[in-house]
Design a protein around this motif. Structure first.
Motif, PDB file in Angstrom:
ATOM      1  N   ARG A   1       0.831  -1.196   0.000  1.00  0.00           N
ATOM      2  CA  ARG A   1       0.000   0.000   0.000  1.00  0.00           C
ATOM      3  C   ARG A   1       0.875   1.259   0.000  1.00  0.00           C
ATOM      4  O   ARG A   1       0.654   2.192  -0.762  1.00  0.00           O
ATOM      5  CB  ARG A   1      -0.920   0.008   1.228  1.00  0.00           C
ATOM      6  N   GLU A   2       1.891   1.269   0.858  1.00  0.00           N
ATOM      7  CA  GLU A   2       2.785   2.421   0.946  1.00  0.00           C
ATOM      8  C   GLU A   2       3.546   2.624  -0.361  1.00  0.00           C
ATOM      9  O   GLU A   2       3.706   3.756  -0.827  1.00  0.00           O
ATOM     10  CB  GLU A   2       3.767   2.220   2.100  1.00  0.00           C
ATOM     11  N   LEU A   3       3.975   1.531  -0.989  1.00  0.00           N
ATOM     12  CA  LEU A   3       4.702   1.631  -2.253  1.00  0.00           C
ATOM     13  C   LEU A   3       3.812   2.232  -3.339  1.00  0.00           C
ATOM     14  O   LEU A   3       4.230   3.152  -4.064  1.00  0.00           O
ATOM     15  CB  LEU A   3       5.186   0.249  -2.684  1.00  0.00           C
ATOM     16  N   VAL A   4       2.587   1.739  -3.469  1.00  0.00           N
ATOM     17  CA  VAL A   4       1.682   2.235  -4.512  1.00  0.00           C
ATOM     18  C   VAL A   4       1.341   3.701  -4.261  1.00  0.00           C
ATOM     19  O   VAL A   4       1.285   4.504  -5.201  1.00  0.00           O
ATOM     20  CB  VAL A   4       0.413   1.369  -4.581  1.00  0.00           C
ATOM     21  N   GLU A   5       1.125   4.071  -3.003  1.00  0.00           N
ATOM     22  CA  GLU A   5       0.833   5.474  -2.686  1.00  0.00           C
ATOM     23  C   GLU A   5       2.009   6.375  -3.051  1.00  0.00           C
ATOM     24  O   GLU A   5       1.816   7.474  -3.579  1.00  0.00           O
ATOM     25  CB  GLU A   5       0.484   5.607  -1.199  1.00  0.00           C
TER      26      GLU A   5
END
Length: 390
Positions: free
Chosen positions: A205-209
């Motif tokens: 999630r953090e990577l995609v954000e």
């Protein structure tokens, strides 16, 4: 296809687009476009394809040519927007900062085929249709699109192939004007740009954000031409070696056009092309960049990353994701003994040698909080404990 490619084009003489029709049977015919990429791109020629088909159907039915309404904007307006970006000091500074603070991504040189091997182009397809539900769930949780999830997966794979914490790689952007009818303007609207990456995201999630935030930041500067960025960086052809592109030509009438039967031949200046379309990640490159065996290996890495992303939105994104074949090799073959030759001497002596050789290189990453310790810092901490014990 081979004949058209051999014929080529004279860049200073019109036409730079040729269209031919081949009747295959009473029920099927093939339409061939031969063109220079400088004047058109995928969205434009798929739009042209549907316009031609509409005209053909109208003429065939005796209705004459359908009415045509010109778009409110022209290709010249796009050129004007590109020239405005070229003259904009803010756009120039933005891209200088990207190139100056991030290393260009480089594919492993050892993956190329031997010099004596015949030159050919390698292709690998990595399907993700069966994972799409999980990938779209991740896109929803990150409040972005499937394209951003696939781009994040691509950048994660590249990150596993480089020791650089900050690097950049090529991503295709379109520069079409944001105006009614602009989607119908034919021409070359694409620009490949260096996409900056900083490693360290803890979850998918953090990577995609992070990737989506970077995409939106680039959007305002997307029309600044790549050749100008290359000239400012010293004119090196090594600035970008990998291209990523997400394609969605939803204007094509798939009930009457067999898009899967398309044949094509073409190329560009980038070593590795990564194209996401219709439930597949397609990897393509000449074998003097990556040979077939290593391209299969790379495809396995894409699949493993996509599987992990689809399985758990908040899964750990910091690991190295290998293909099933490589995991099996590690666990079933090499773990059983093999023929590895281990270096002599004590571990502590080898660590001290590494401290002397690369004192500032990262030696330890603490999984709990992401803290990074260099070889010098680990050595200093170990010496403090040793003195305390003495």
């Amino acid at each position: 296809v081979e004949g058209e490619r051999a014929a080529g084009f004279e860049l200073t003489a019109a036409p730079l687009l040729r269209i031919a029709v081949h009747v295959e049977s009473d029920d099927a015919w093939r339409l061939t476009f031969s063109h220079i990429h400088a004047i058109t791109e995928g969205w434009s020629y798929h739009t042209l394809l549907m316009e031609l088909l509409e005209c053909y159907r109208s003429l065939r039915s005796g209705q004459g040519l359908p009415a045509y309404e010109a778009p409110a904007v022209r290709y010249a307006d796009f050129i004007a927007a590109e020239q405005a970006s070229l003259a904009d000091a803010g756009d120039q500074t933005f891209w200088q900062d990207v190139v100056g603070s991030h290393s260009p991504f480089a594919l492993p040189a050892s993956w190329a085929a031997p010099e004596e091997a015949p030159r050919e182009r390698e292709h690998v397809r990595v399907p993700y249709s069966d994972l799409e539900e999980g990938l779209r769930r991740l896109a929803g949780e990150a409040r972005t699109s499937l394209k951003s999830v696939l781009l994040a997966a691509h950048l994660k794979v590249l990150g596993m192939l480089t020791a650089e914490d900050a690097f950049h790689a090529g991503v295709v952007y379109h520069g079409r004007l944001e105006a009614p009818g602009a989607d119908r303007v034919l021409g070359m609207h694409l620009n490949t740009l260096p996409f900056p990456v900083m490693k360290g995201a803890r979850t998918w999630r953090e990577l995609v954000e992070q990737v989506y935030r970077q995409e939106t930041e680039i959007w305002a500067h997307r029309r600044y031409p790549l050749p100008a960025i290359q000239r400012a960086a010293g004119g090196s052809g090594d600035l970008l070696s990998v291209l990523f592109e997400y394609l969605d030509f939803h204007q094509v009438d798939t009930d009457s056009i067999d898009a899967e039967a398309t044949m094509g031949a073409g190329g560009n200046e980038f070593g590795l092309n990564v194209i996401c379309r219709a439930g597949n990640v397609k990897l393509s490159c000449p074998n003097d960049v990556i040979d077939g065996e290593h391209l299969d290996r790379l495809g396995g890495m894409y699949r493993s990353v996509l599987e992990a992303m689809a399985a758990d939105v908040d899964g750990d994104a910091r690991g190295v994701f290998l293909s099933e074949a490589e995991r099996g090799l590690l666990l079933d073959v090499w773990a059983q003994g093999g023929t590895a030759v281990w270096p002599g001497g004590l571990v502590v002596d080898r660590f001290e040698a590494q401290v002397a050789a690369v004192p500032d290189a990262v030696a330890v990453v603490v999984a709990a909080d992401g803290t990074r310790l260099s070889y010098r810092e680990v050595d200093e901490r170990a010496n403090r404990i040793a003195r305390h014990l003495i």
